[in-house]
Motif scaffolding. Structure first.
Motif, mmCIF file in Angstrom:
data_model
loop_
_atom_site.group_PDB
_atom_site.id
_atom_site.type_symbol
_atom_site.label_atom_id
_atom_site.label_comp_id
_atom_site.label_asym_id
_atom_site.label_seq_id
_atom_site.Cartn_x
_atom_site.Cartn_y
_atom_site.Cartn_z
ATOM 1 N N GLY A 1 6.920 -59.860 26.346
ATOM 2 C CA GLY A 1 8.383 -58.927 26.190
ATOM 3 C C GLY A 1 8.798 -59.435 25.480
ATOM 4 N N TRP A 2 8.345 -60.033 23.982
ATOM 5 C CA TRP A 2 9.340 -60.482 23.201
ATOM 6 C C TRP A 2 8.911 -59.407 22.217
ATOM 7 C CZ3 TRP A 2 12.494 -64.560 22.839
ATOM 8 C CH2 TRP A 2 12.576 -65.101 23.492
ATOM 9 N N LEU A 3 10.509 -58.978 21.239
ATOM 10 C CA LEU A 3 10.304 -58.129 19.879
ATOM 11 C C LEU A 3 10.200 -59.659 18.837
ATOM 12 C CD1 LEU A 3 12.814 -55.935 20.936
ATOM 13 C CD2 LEU A 3 10.877 -55.546 21.204
ATOM 14 N N PHE B 1 10.528 -49.562 18.880
ATOM 15 C CA PHE B 1 9.575 -50.396 18.958
ATOM 16 C C PHE B 1 8.632 -50.097 20.551
ATOM 17 C CE2 PHE B 1 12.537 -53.040 16.941
ATOM 18 C CZ PHE B 1 10.442 -54.371 16.298
ATOM 19 N N LEU C 1 6.073 -49.933 23.599
ATOM 20 C CA LEU C 1 6.275 -51.060 24.463
ATOM 21 C C LEU C 1 4.082 -51.463 24.427
ATOM 22 C CD1 LEU C 1 7.398 -48.718 27.696
ATOM 23 C CD2 LEU C 1 8.212 -51.106 26.098
ATOM 24 N N ARG D 1 16.684 -48.437 26.131
ATOM 25 C CA ARG D 1 14.874 -48.268 26.540
ATOM 26 C C ARG D 1 15.033 -46.438 26.690
ATOM 27 N NH1 ARG D 1 10.944 -49.858 31.093
ATOM 28 N NH2 ARG D 1 9.182 -47.746 30.601
ATOM 29 N N VAL E 1 6.529 -54.014 21.822
ATOM 30 C CA VAL E 1 7.147 -55.447 22.742
ATOM 31 C C VAL E 1 5.588 -56.023 22.935
ATOM 32 C CG1 VAL E 1 8.201 -56.135 24.425
ATOM 33 C CG2 VAL E 1 9.195 -53.715 23.151
ATOM 34 N N ASN E 2 5.361 -57.223 22.995
ATOM 35 C CA ASN E 2 4.008 -58.110 22.877
ATOM 36 C C ASN E 2 4.099 -58.406 24.144
ATOM 37 O OD1 ASN E 2 5.473 -60.078 23.949
ATOM 38 N ND2 ASN E 2 4.912 -61.288 21.825
ATOM 39 N N ILE F 1 11.034 -49.445 22.899
ATOM 40 C CA ILE F 1 12.871 -50.034 23.520
ATOM 41 C C ILE F 1 12.766 -49.435 21.697
ATOM 42 C CG2 ILE F 1 14.117 -51.903 23.235
ATOM 43 C CD1 ILE F 1 12.366 -51.185 25.981
#
Length: 146
Positions: free
Chosen positions: A82-84, A66, A68, A28, A78-79, A33
Motif C-alpha cells: 500500500g506504499w507509493l 498511480f 493499483l 481514488r 501502489v506496491n 490513485i
C-alpha cells in the motif's frame, strides 16, 4: 496528508534534497490513485558564475496518477503493502523546477578570468587595467557614446 521524507530517503539518483515538506491529496479514480499537492524542498547547488555553493529552495507542484498494480504501470504504482514510491515523480519535478543557470543571487558578478578573484567580494587589483588591443576600438566607441 502531510509529507516529510526521512534523511535516508532524500537521495533521488544524482540529486540530494535537504528536506521535503508539503501536503498531498490522494484521490481514488478509476482503479488508480491521483496524488496531487504542493511540496517544498531545497538542494545544494553551485553558482555557475562564481562557483560558490548555496542552497536553492524549490516549490514543486505534484500531480500524478498511480496504478493499483505494477503490471499496469511499472513506474507509478501502489506496491503490495500500500506504499507509493514518490522518488521518480519528485525527481522529475525537482529537475523541472530548477533554473537553467543556477545563480547564488541574481546580480552575481562572477570570477575574474585572470586571477580567479570573486568579484562579489570586491574588485581585483588588475581589473580593467589591460585591454585587448583587438577590442580597443570598441572601447573608444563606447566612451564616445557617454
Amino acid at each position: 496528508m502531510g509529507l516529510e521524507i526521512d534523511e535516508v530517503d532524500q537521495t533521488l539518483g544524482d540529486l540530494k534534497l535537504d528536506f521535503v515538506r508539503g501536503h498531498l491529496r490522494l484521490t481514488r479514480a478509476n482503479r488508480r490513485i491521483l496524488v496531487k499537492g504542493n511540496l517544498h524542498t531545497a538542494i545544494d547547488a553551485e553558482c555557475v558564475r562564481c562557483l560558490t555553493p548555496f542552497r536553492l529552495a524549490l516549490n514543486l507542484q505534484l500531480e500524478e496518477m498511480f496504478a493499483l498494480s505494477s503490471s499496469v504501470d511499472p513506474v507509478y504504482f501502489v506496491n503490495d503493502d500500500g506504499w507509493l514510491n514518490l522518488q521518480q515523480p519528485l525527481r522529475e519535478q525537482v529537475l523541472l523546477a530548477m533554473p537553467i543557470q543556477l545563480l547564488c543571487r541574481p546580480d552575481c558578478k562572477g570570477l575574474c578570468p585572470e586571477c580567479g578573484q570573486n568579484w562579489n567580494d570586491g574588485p581585483c587589483e588588475h581589473q580593467g587595467q589591460e585591454i585587448d588591443p583587438h577590442l580597443a576600438a570598441l572601447k573608444s566607441l563606447l566612451l564616445q557614446r557617454r
